[in-house]
Write a protein that holds these residues in place. Structure first.
Motif, PDB file in Angstrom:
ATOM      1  N   GLN A  66      61.547  56.621   7.507  1.00 57.10           N
ATOM      2  CA  GLN A  66      61.147  55.235   8.322  1.00 57.10           C
ATOM      3  C   GLN A  66      61.253  53.964   7.532  1.00 57.10           C
ATOM      4  N   ILE A  67      61.458  52.920   8.152  1.00 58.01           N
ATOM      5  CA  ILE A  67      61.503  51.780   7.558  1.00 58.01           C
ATOM      6  C   ILE A  67      59.906  51.341   7.343  1.00 58.01           C
ATOM      7  N   SER A  68      59.587  51.083   6.108  1.00 59.48           N
ATOM      8  CA  SER A  68      58.261  50.580   5.928  1.00 59.48           C
ATOM      9  C   SER A  68      57.980  48.980   6.162  1.00 59.48           C
ATOM     10  N   LEU A  69      58.945  48.265   6.097  1.00 59.14           N
ATOM     11  CA  LEU A  69      58.759  46.952   6.256  1.00 59.14           C
ATOM     12  C   LEU A  69      58.074  46.457   7.535  1.00 59.14           C
ATOM     13  N   THR A  70      56.962  45.889   7.242  1.00 56.67           N
ATOM     14  CA  THR A  70      56.241  45.520   8.574  1.00 56.67           C
ATOM     15  C   THR A  70      56.748  44.146   9.343  1.00 56.67           C
ATOM     16  N   GLU A  71      57.226  43.403   8.605  1.00 55.30           N
ATOM     17  CA  GLU A  71      57.689  42.002   9.130  1.00 55.30           C
ATOM     18  C   GLU A  71      58.888  42.565  10.031  1.00 55.30           C
ATOM     19  N   ASP A  72      58.568  42.151  11.376  1.00 51.98           N
ATOM     20  CA  ASP A  72      59.729  42.718  12.411  1.00 51.98           C
ATOM     21  C   ASP A  72      61.221  42.213  11.819  1.00 51.98           C
ATOM     22  N   GLU A  73      61.554  40.944  11.522  1.00 50.97           N
ATOM     23  CA  GLU A  73      62.714  40.519  11.136  1.00 50.97           C
ATOM     24  C   GLU A  73      63.314  41.288  10.093  1.00 50.97           C
ATOM     25  N   SER A  74      62.548  41.515   9.115  1.00 55.61           N
ATOM     26  CA  SER A  74      62.918  42.391   7.937  1.00 55.61           C
ATOM     27  C   SER A  74      63.342  43.819   8.192  1.00 55.61           C
ATOM     28  N   GLY A  75      62.449  44.437   8.976  1.00 54.70           N
ATOM     29  CA  GLY A  75      62.574  45.827   9.299  1.00 54.70           C
ATOM     30  C   GLY A  75      63.741  45.907  10.349  1.00 54.70           C
ATOM     31  N   SER A  76      64.155  44.926  11.305  1.00 53.69           N
ATOM     32  CA  SER A  76      65.170  44.930  11.951  1.00 53.69           C
ATOM     33  C   SER A  76      66.519  44.848  11.309  1.00 53.69           C
ATOM     34  N   LEU A  77      66.341  43.945  10.248  1.00 55.42           N
ATOM     35  CA  LEU A  77      67.652  43.709   9.562  1.00 55.42           C
ATOM     36  C   LEU A  77      68.094  45.010   8.865  1.00 55.42           C
ATOM     37  N   GLN A  78      66.930  45.395   8.313  1.00 52.11           N
ATOM     38  CA  GLN A  78      67.213  46.945   7.668  1.00 52.11           C
ATOM     39  C   GLN A  78      67.914  47.880   8.319  1.00 52.11           C
ATOM     40  N   LYS A  79      67.102  48.151   9.586  1.00 53.89           N
ATOM     41  CA  LYS A  79      67.936  49.027  10.347  1.00 53.89           C
ATOM     42  C   LYS A  79      69.246  48.675  10.644  1.00 53.89           C
ATOM     43  N   LEU A  80      69.579  47.302  11.002  1.00 55.69           N
ATOM     44  CA  LEU A  80      70.973  46.957  11.260  1.00 55.69           C
ATOM     45  C   LEU A  80      71.931  47.541  10.337  1.00 55.69           C
ATOM     46  N   TYR A  81      71.479  47.143   8.964  1.00 54.52           N
ATOM     47  CA  TYR A  81      72.237  47.590   7.875  1.00 54.52           C
ATOM     48  C   TYR A  81      72.503  48.838   7.650  1.00 54.52           C
ATOM     49  N   LEU A  82      71.596  49.810   7.970  1.00 55.25           N
ATOM     50  CA  LEU A  82      71.762  51.030   7.641  1.00 55.25           C
ATOM     51  C   LEU A  82      72.678  51.770   8.861  1.00 55.25           C
ATOM     52  N   GLN A  83      72.462  51.027  10.244  1.00 53.33           N
ATOM     53  CA  GLN A  83      73.221  51.465  11.160  1.00 53.33           C
ATOM     54  C   GLN A  83      74.685  51.114  10.810  1.00 53.33           C
ATOM     55  N   GLY A  84      74.744  50.043  10.345  1.00 50.37           N
ATOM     56  CA  GLY A  84      76.113  49.446  10.039  1.00 50.37           C
ATOM     57  C   GLY A  84      76.992  50.563   8.832  1.00 50.37           C
ATOM     58  N   GLU A  85      76.028  51.271   8.230  1.00 51.37           N
ATOM     59  CA  GLU A  85      76.576  52.027   7.369  1.00 51.37           C
ATOM     60  C   GLU A  85      76.729  53.745   7.945  1.00 51.37           C
TER      61      GLU A  85
END
Length: 105
Positions: free
Chosen positions: A63-82
């Motif tokens: 799971q994504i560990s970033l607690t800040e909503d924007e950073s966690g959402s960005l990480q998920k978006l990047y990973l889904q893009g890959e």
């Protein structure tokens, strides 16, 4: 720069697109299995300077560990893009997507 830090940077840079590693997996591959928190600090302080693919490092649960909503959402978006898929609990199947680097020589 400390040898462990250099190893962590090398390992994170080696994670291919569409794969992830855990903080502990990076620490283990760098030769210090109990240094997952140090990996977090290295990612936090050196990702921009060394152009690290920070988004490819997740927690041991997949799971994504970033607690800040924007950073966690960005990480998920990047990973889904890959091409990385998340289940209903926002968890990555580590059996499928985890990268295991070759041992350092």
């Amino acid at each position: 720069m400390a040898p462990f830090t250099e190893q962590v940077i090398r390992i994170i840079k080696s994670i291919p697109e569409g794969k992830v590693m855990t903080y502990g997996g990076v620490a283990r591959a760098a030769g210090s299995p109990r240094a997952a928190r140090q990996v977090v600090r290295i990612l936090h302080s050196m990702s921009r300077k060394h152009k690290l693919p920070w988004h490819r490092v997740v927690n041991v649960k997949g799971q994504i560990s970033l607690t800040e909503d924007e950073s966690g959402s960005l990480q998920k978006l990047y990973l889904q893009g890959e091409g990385i898929l998340f289940d209903e609990q926002d968890t990555i199947d580590l059996e499928r997507f985890q990268f295991h680097p070759e041992p350092a020589e």
